[in-house]
Write a protein that holds these residues in place. Sequence first.
Motif, PDB file in Angstrom:
ATOM      1  N   ARG B  58       0.901  -1.210   0.103  1.00  0.00           N
ATOM      2  CA  ARG B  58      -0.034   0.051   0.018  1.00  0.00           C
ATOM      3  C   ARG B  58       0.826   1.263  -0.149  1.00  0.00           C
ATOM      4  O   ARG B  58       0.688   2.239  -0.804  1.00  0.00           O
ATOM      5  CB  ARG B  58      -0.843  -0.036   1.199  1.00  0.00           C
ATOM      6  CG  ARG B  58      -1.968  -0.978   1.030  1.00  0.00           C
ATOM      7  CD  ARG B  58      -3.196  -0.541   2.222  1.00  0.00           C
ATOM      8  NE  ARG B  58      -3.937  -1.722   2.293  1.00  0.00           N
ATOM      9  CZ  ARG B  58      -4.182  -2.598   3.353  1.00  0.00           C
ATOM     10  NH1 ARG B  58      -3.680  -2.451   4.376  1.00  0.00           N
ATOM     11  NH2 ARG B  58      -5.226  -3.505   3.147  1.00  0.00           N
ATOM     12  N   VAL B  59       1.918   1.146   0.885  1.00  0.00           N
ATOM     13  CA  VAL B  59       2.924   2.594   0.814  1.00  0.00           C
ATOM     14  C   VAL B  59       3.415   2.585  -0.544  1.00  0.00           C
ATOM     15  O   VAL B  59       3.413   3.726  -0.980  1.00  0.00           O
ATOM     16  CB  VAL B  59       3.803   2.270   1.849  1.00  0.00           C
ATOM     17  CG1 VAL B  59       5.160   3.524   1.973  1.00  0.00           C
ATOM     18  CG2 VAL B  59       3.492   1.947   3.316  1.00  0.00           C
ATOM     19  N   ALA B  60       3.885   1.444  -1.047  1.00  0.00           N
ATOM     20  CA  ALA B  60       4.524   1.760  -2.508  1.00  0.00           C
ATOM     21  C   ALA B  60       3.528   2.107  -3.567  1.00  0.00           C
ATOM     22  O   ALA B  60       3.993   2.838  -4.339  1.00  0.00           O
ATOM     23  CB  ALA B  60       5.123   0.307  -2.798  1.00  0.00           C
ATOM     24  N   GLN B  61       2.267   1.554  -3.257  1.00  0.00           N
ATOM     25  CA  GLN B  61       1.188   1.836  -4.203  1.00  0.00           C
ATOM     26  C   GLN B  61       1.014   3.450  -4.252  1.00  0.00           C
ATOM     27  O   GLN B  61       0.800   4.157  -5.104  1.00  0.00           O
ATOM     28  CB  GLN B  61       0.063   1.175  -4.297  1.00  0.00           C
ATOM     29  CG  GLN B  61       0.031  -0.371  -4.831  1.00  0.00           C
ATOM     30  CD  GLN B  61      -1.209  -0.912  -4.589  1.00  0.00           C
ATOM     31  OE1 GLN B  61      -1.756  -0.519  -3.338  1.00  0.00           O
ATOM     32  NE2 GLN B  61      -1.172  -2.181  -5.141  1.00  0.00           N
ATOM     33  N   TYR B  62       0.860   3.949  -2.865  1.00  0.00           N
ATOM     34  CA  TYR B  62       0.698   5.395  -2.815  1.00  0.00           C
ATOM     35  C   TYR B  62       1.877   6.454  -3.221  1.00  0.00           C
ATOM     36  O   TYR B  62       1.572   7.403  -3.698  1.00  0.00           O
ATOM     37  CB  TYR B  62       0.600   5.540  -1.199  1.00  0.00           C
ATOM     38  CG  TYR B  62       0.319   6.973  -0.855  1.00  0.00           C
ATOM     39  CD1 TYR B  62      -0.662   7.749  -1.211  1.00  0.00           C
ATOM     40  CD2 TYR B  62       1.388   7.983  -0.275  1.00  0.00           C
ATOM     41  CE1 TYR B  62      -0.881   9.089  -0.953  1.00  0.00           C
ATOM     42  CE2 TYR B  62       1.391   9.160   0.194  1.00  0.00           C
ATOM     43  CZ  TYR B  62      -0.026   9.896  -0.386  1.00  0.00           C
ATOM     44  OH  TYR B  62      -0.203  10.947   0.179  1.00  0.00           O
ATOM     45  N   MET B  63       3.148   5.719  -3.410  1.00  0.00           N
ATOM     46  CA  MET B  63       4.009   6.527  -3.784  1.00  0.00           C
ATOM     47  C   MET B  63       4.582   6.216  -5.198  1.00  0.00           C
ATOM     48  O   MET B  63       5.586   6.788  -5.684  1.00  0.00           O
ATOM     49  CB  MET B  63       5.338   6.345  -2.789  1.00  0.00           C
ATOM     50  CG  MET B  63       5.164   6.952  -1.224  1.00  0.00           C
ATOM     51  SD  MET B  63       6.350   6.308  -0.295  1.00  0.00           S
ATOM     52  CE  MET B  63       7.309   7.731  -0.414  1.00  0.00           C
ATOM     53  N   ALA B  64       3.927   5.514  -5.746  1.00  0.00           N
ATOM     54  CA  ALA B  64       4.231   5.076  -7.279  1.00  0.00           C
ATOM     55  C   ALA B  64       4.186   6.215  -8.325  1.00  0.00           C
ATOM     56  O   ALA B  64       3.658   7.218  -7.977  1.00  0.00           O
ATOM     57  CB  ALA B  64       3.366   4.104  -7.756  1.00  0.00           C
ATOM     58  N   ILE B  65       5.092   6.124  -9.000  1.00  0.00           N
ATOM     59  CA  ILE B  65       5.354   7.071 -10.228  1.00  0.00           C
ATOM     60  C   ILE B  65       5.137   6.229 -11.527  1.00  0.00           C
ATOM     61  O   ILE B  65       5.741   5.438 -11.741  1.00  0.00           O
ATOM     62  CB  ILE B  65       6.850   7.663 -10.288  1.00  0.00           C
ATOM     63  CG1 ILE B  65       6.907   8.547  -8.865  1.00  0.00           C
ATOM     64  CG2 ILE B  65       6.812   8.709 -11.469  1.00  0.00           C
ATOM     65  CD1 ILE B  65       8.279   9.076  -8.573  1.00  0.00           C
TER      66      ILE B  65
END
Lengths: 151, 172
Positions: B58-65
Amino acid sequence: MVKPENAILQTKSLSMHNLYDAYAGMLLGYIFEIVKDKALAEEYLVKTFSAIHSNFDKISWGETSNWCQLQSFAKKELIAFNKSAGLTKPAGTLPNRYLDLMSEEQKLVFCNIYYCKKTTIELAKELNKPEALVKKLLKEAFAIIRDRHED
Amino acid sequence: MPLLGTDMKIREYIESGVLESYVLGAASDEEVQELMQLKKQYPEIQDALFELETDLERVAQYMAITPPPGIFTKIEDEINSLKYREETVPKLKRRDAGKSKFDRTPGSQFIEVESESSHMRVHKAWKWIFIAVFALSKIFLIGFIYYYLTNRQAQDQIQDLKIQLKQYRTVK
């Protein structure tokens, strides 16, 4: 037994494309938070995916989540970069609804482990704190992430 | 094989923070081994791990580019060049291990020509072509010098004969 998310990993060439579609954005975001440079982040993304391709058959896909596996490859590629960077300050390039809720200590522990591939023992030595405290702070950081998501 | 026994101990283990260290790749080898065994024995641990992995995702999805177009092509190019290097260079390295750089085995198909920063590989047949071209160039050079000298000598002789003929005519 193959997890549903691992059904896409049956053939290597197709899987690379599927993995890219599913995780490239997340990996790029993760790498960018560390290197703070878009072109460099893209370079590391290319290196990470070629490392994944080279080790594809050695990866135990069912053991941990795909994201954790892929992230560990990115971390390996970034080891040299992180070594030169030293102790990481909390990442702040992008607005982060998770990190903003953490205390300075929780943020320091989470970022150093999440972004810099430091072990809890190494970080405890660097911060001159007991390992149990580092683990506790890490656990608290995860609790904040979960609470924030549930909100 | 580690045993935790009671529910209390399982909960204590989950609360210890070792699972969080593991999902972030920060656990020691011993902790990882222990956790791998416990995960098989206790579904509670497996569930807790799954939740933590989901949190991380979830953290990674939120910070995805979103990657710019063309990155996957770059990845394919990198993979192809790696494949090419794996298929060719290591074979040469293995064959050349413990030998001088220019010491070739009789069965070797290629000779290496060193350039500034990388290697250029050519077929072994070119070695004999280079030798033949070199030998022929030497033969032609010697032939040319020989022809030039004999020609010059002949020219001198013709010149002498002309002078002699001239002198003979004037005397007559």
